[in-house]
Scaffold this motif. Structure first.
Motif, PDB file in Angstrom:
ATOM      1  N   ALA A 161     -40.549  -4.353 -29.202  1.00 34.02           N
ATOM      2  CA  ALA A 161     -40.823  -5.223 -27.639  1.00 34.02           C
ATOM      3  C   ALA A 161     -40.173  -6.327 -27.255  1.00 34.02           C
ATOM      4  N   ASN A 165     -37.761  -5.078 -23.517  1.00 32.37           N
ATOM      5  CA  ASN A 165     -37.310  -6.029 -23.304  1.00 32.37           C
ATOM      6  C   ASN A 165     -36.731  -5.868 -22.545  1.00 32.37           C
ATOM      7  N   SER A 373     -34.533  -1.923 -31.715  1.00 36.69           N
ATOM      8  CA  SER A 373     -35.405  -0.624 -32.436  1.00 36.69           C
ATOM      9  C   SER A 373     -35.409  -0.222 -33.620  1.00 36.69           C
ATOM     10  N   VAL A 400     -45.453   0.453 -27.480  1.00 34.87           N
ATOM     11  CA  VAL A 400     -44.326  -0.607 -26.644  1.00 34.87           C
ATOM     12  C   VAL A 400     -44.510  -1.358 -25.441  1.00 34.87           C
ATOM     13  N   MET A 403     -46.772  -3.062 -24.350  1.00 34.19           N
ATOM     14  CA  MET A 403     -46.953  -4.367 -24.977  1.00 34.19           C
ATOM     15  C   MET A 403     -45.895  -5.348 -23.723  1.00 34.19           C
ATOM     16  N   VAL A 404     -44.831  -4.335 -23.299  1.00 32.50           N
ATOM     17  CA  VAL A 404     -43.994  -4.828 -22.512  1.00 32.50           C
ATOM     18  C   VAL A 404     -44.528  -5.377 -21.249  1.00 32.50           C
ATOM     19  N   THR A 409     -43.138  -8.159 -18.094  1.00 38.28           N
ATOM     20  CA  THR A 409     -41.698  -7.879 -18.607  1.00 38.28           C
ATOM     21  C   THR A 409     -41.156  -8.817 -17.860  1.00 38.28           C
ATOM     22  N   VAL A 415     -43.990 -10.656 -23.994  1.00 38.50           N
ATOM     23  CA  VAL A 415     -44.390 -10.109 -24.328  1.00 38.50           C
ATOM     24  C   VAL A 415     -44.565  -9.560 -25.814  1.00 38.50           C
ATOM     25  N   GLY A 419     -47.007  -7.540 -27.307  1.00 41.35           N
ATOM     26  CA  GLY A 419     -47.372  -7.262 -28.203  1.00 41.35           C
ATOM     27  C   GLY A 419     -47.979  -7.294 -29.812  1.00 41.35           C
TER      28      GLY A 419
END
Lengths: 496, 237
Positions: A161, A165, A373, A400, A403-404, A409, A415, A419
């Motif tokens: 995440a 982001n 990632s 994901v 989550m952000v 954001t 974040v 997550g």
């Protein structure tokens, strides 16, 4: 102005933690009061004497969690098919201690936040966080909570995440196929450190190779697409996220022909003309298809055993990676590049006129996001010791992104929090909820229904984990409606 | 050699021929204004100079240096800074951060600090609101911020796109006073305006744009007296 007893954030916090206490019980009360205490402490305005204002809400919220825990330990734990509650956790002393601990954390955090010396503020809070983070796995083990796996996977996803982001939060690009880079990272370590090719390249080296491979694919994918305007990137990344797992699935029987002779074979319609280069007798098996690759090598560190079921080394390894990433990304955000990202997100045309090279800057964000990632993917592959195409489906990209958005954001703290909340809810709370619901069913309705089929139907109806995606959907819609800037908005979002 | 020179510029939006051979020159130290009705191509001209739109024909030169094929960020680096139409400030960045973005390509810290002082003395209002988010400023303040941000790029030519748009008459006057003050500090300015009266009031020379072509040009004073300009753009007689 009359001061309210509890603010909205505190009430929501009490409801959430109370709910978790309701379905977990046992030793979890200690962790929950600490979390809630921290929330109360952060929520009090940071001004001199703030600690006094944290006492009452701290006490009330800790009391609420303790009471719910008592209810779980006495009533719910007595229902059929419930998890074992360690007897030591149900003593009066534990309840009293939790009450004190929760209040103390609330007061302590409030006092640290309002300390006149900025160094005390900064290092005090960081120190407190560090103590909690270090103490957690040992306590978890002692208390037999079985939370460690969920927390470790949550941290892996939080790492992802953080990367997404950069792409979506800082540079404002929508990447719907983020899982592709996670898969590339996972498969990189799977191929370089497993019996698949009998390679044993060290974990410590391979995670960097995985990150580099993911970044390279980020470059290859981003370079042609990023110069385009609008939503092309979202569509192309969506496709890429679908293609990558399929490629890994199909790379299990590869035969490579020499291209010119293959062309000749096609043109003349005579397949025997194609000169075979590799995989002639037996097709090459690169990724082992749907069966995936297993086992994958573990990190090697003198004196530390990284094995399945021993969570503490894994926990500290991913915690370190996460901490280093947070440090790196927060520096990056304040750098020239980071400011350029935010400018592009705010207004592309204006940013371009200020002398920002749009393509290069966006591409850098895209590659860095992919890199994180890939990093997370390599760690994940080693941790679960298994990769297969099914482990990298579209839902991961969506989760994901959730989550952000949930966290906020562009906000690192947000974040991380997003997550954790989503993955812990996914891996831990839904299961616990299901156990409790099952027990309630057994104890109530099933007493009156003897029909086994009906019982099975009701049990599957109340199977909480199948409502996972519905739950994420509800979270997203609710956030968009009531708090579009996320739980912890980034500083550029505040006051707007 | 002119500071900025456009020769026979043709630009398109898709298939729409927006600029049909624009030629204009700006000498060093001048204020040149580009006036015309909505859709005449004023903003397109500025965006083409900035490199945001690539012309299909013609050439743009800055003191003899070819700019025509350069992307926007390179044009900015060569000293052409724009206060864009509709202001386009960064709404969620503070005033300070907005101004810093204006100096994005510069590396001379002392020069940046000096320019920051200079724009604060020109726009004391911005100094008062230096921590405030750009999006929370009033329309007039946002316009000041957009101009100040362009100034932070230490421009050789400053492009101003409709600085008076949407502002109260009193504010318009003070904005135009500021433009004149900037010019007296030696900055060459290309001013695009719908408010032809005010623009011709401070400019040295002007061009009248009509459906993508230069219709008239000359000294600002002469244009002000021109029968056609008075009728069409100044709303007189």
């Amino acid at each position: 102005m009359k001061q309210k007893l509890l603010t909205n954030a505190e009430i929501i916090g009490i409801l959430l933690m109370g709910f978790v206490a309701l379905i977990t019980g046992g030793w979890s009360v200690v962790i929950l009061v600490v979390l809630l205490g921290a929330l109360v402490g952060v929520n009090v305005p940071a001004q001199p004497g703030a600690w006094r204002r944290a006492v009452l809400p701290g006490l009330i919220s800790a009391l609420a969690v303790v009471l719910v825990t008592v209810f779980h330990n006495t009533v719910i734990a007595g229902l059929p098919k419930q998890e074992h509650i360690p007897p030591a956790s149900t003593s009066f002393l534990v309840y009293l201690g939790s009450l004190g601990l929760g209040t103390a954390v609330a007061v302590g955090v409030a006092a640290l936040r309002s300390a006149p010396d900025p160094r005390v503020r900064r290092f005090g809070l960081l120190g407190l966080l560090l103590v909690c983070a270090v103490a957690f796995p040992f306590f978890e083990q002692y208390a037999q909570l079985f939370w460690a796996n969920a927390i470790i996977v949550a941290m892996i996803f939080a790492l992802q995440a953080l990367g997404l982001n950069i792409v979506a939060g800082y540079a404002g690009m929508l990447d719907l196929g983020y899982v592709a880079f996670f898969a590339i990272g996972g498969y990189t370590i799977a191929m370089l450190n497993s019996p698949q090719f009998n390679l044993q390249i060290s974990f410590w080296l391979v995670i960097w190779i995985a990150a580099a491979a993911a970044a390279l694919f980020g470059l290859l994918l981003g370079a042609p697409v990023i110069p385009l305007r609008g939503d092309y990137l979202a569509i192309v990344t969506l496709g890429f996220g679908e293609i990558v797992p399929i490629v890994f699935r199909n790379l299990n029987a590869v035969k490579i022909a020499e291209p010119l002779s293959e062309l000749a074979a096609l043109v003349f319609g005579r397949p025997e003309l194609a000169l075979c280069l590799a995989g002639c007798v037996e097709p090459l098996n690169i990724t082992n298809g749907t069966d995936g690759i297993n086992p994958i090598g573990r990190p090697v560190l003198p004196g530390v055993a990284f094995v399945t079921g021993q969570y503490i080394p894994w926990y500290f390894l991913i915690l370190t990676l996460l901490a280093v990433s947070v440090f790196f990304i927060s520096r990056l955000r304040r750098s020239r590049m980071g400011r350029a990202w935010v400018a592009i997100r705010e207004d592309e045309l204006a940013a371009n006129s200020m002398g920002i090279d749009l393509v290069r800057t966006k591409l850098a964000a895209f590659m860095l996001g992919a890199m994180f990632s890939g990093f997370a993917g390599a760690f994940y592959g080693s941790y679960v010791s298994f990769v297969s195409p099914d482990a990298f489906d579209f839902s991961i990209s969506v989760i994901v992104l959730c989550m952000v958005i949930l966290g906020g954001t562009g906000s690192i703290v947000g974040v991380l929090l997003g997550g954790f909340i989503i993955k812990v809810a996914d891996l831990l709370l839904l299961d616990k909820l299901q156990v409790v619901l099952g027990g309630v069913l057994q104890a109530t309705i099933f007493q009156g229904i003897q029909n086994q089929g009906m019982q099975n139907f009701l049990e599957s109806l109340f199977n909480a984990s199948q409502y996972k995606l519905l739950l994420f959907g509800i979270i997203l819609v609710t956030m968009m409606q009531f708090r579009p800037q996320g739980l912890v908005p980034s500083t550029t979002e505040r006051g707007h | 050699m002119p500071m900025l020179e456009l020769q026979d510029i043709h630009a398109y939006y898709g298939n729409i021929h927006a600029l049909k051979g624009i030629s204009l020159t700006i000498e060093k130290g001048e204020i040149v204004t580009l006036i015309g009705a909505n859709g005449a191509g004023k903003t397109t001209t500025l965006r083409t100079i900035q490199g945001l739109i690539r012309p299909r024909g013609g050439s743009i030169k800055l003191e003899g240096e070819e700019l025509t094929k350069l992307p926007a960020h390179e044009v900015n680096r060569r000293g052409i800074c724009q206060s864009p139409e509709g202001r386009l400030i960064f709404p969620r960045m503070s005033v300070q951060e907005n101004l810093e973005m204006g100096a994005f390509t510069r590396t001379d810290k002392d020069g940046i600090a000096r320019d920051l002082e200079r724009v604060f003395s020109l726009f004391p209002r911005l100094k008062e609101r230096v921590r405030q988010k750009g999006g929370t400023l009033s329309g007039g303040e946002q316009q000041m911020l957009a101009m100040a941000r362009a100034m932070m790029g230490s421009p050789r030519v400053l492009l101003l796109d409709e600085p008076s748009m949407g502002l109260a008459p009193l504010l318009v006057e003070s904005i135009f006073d500021t433009i004149q003050a900037l010019n007296q500090q030696g900055i060459t300015i290309l001013l695009v305006e719908q408010n032809a009266r005010m623009a011709l009031g401070i400019a040295h020379r002007g061009y009248v744009l009509q459906t993508g072509e230069i219709r008239l040009q000359g000294d600002a004073a002469k244009l002000r007296d021109d029968e056609e300009v008075r009728k069409t753009y100044l709303g007189e007689g």
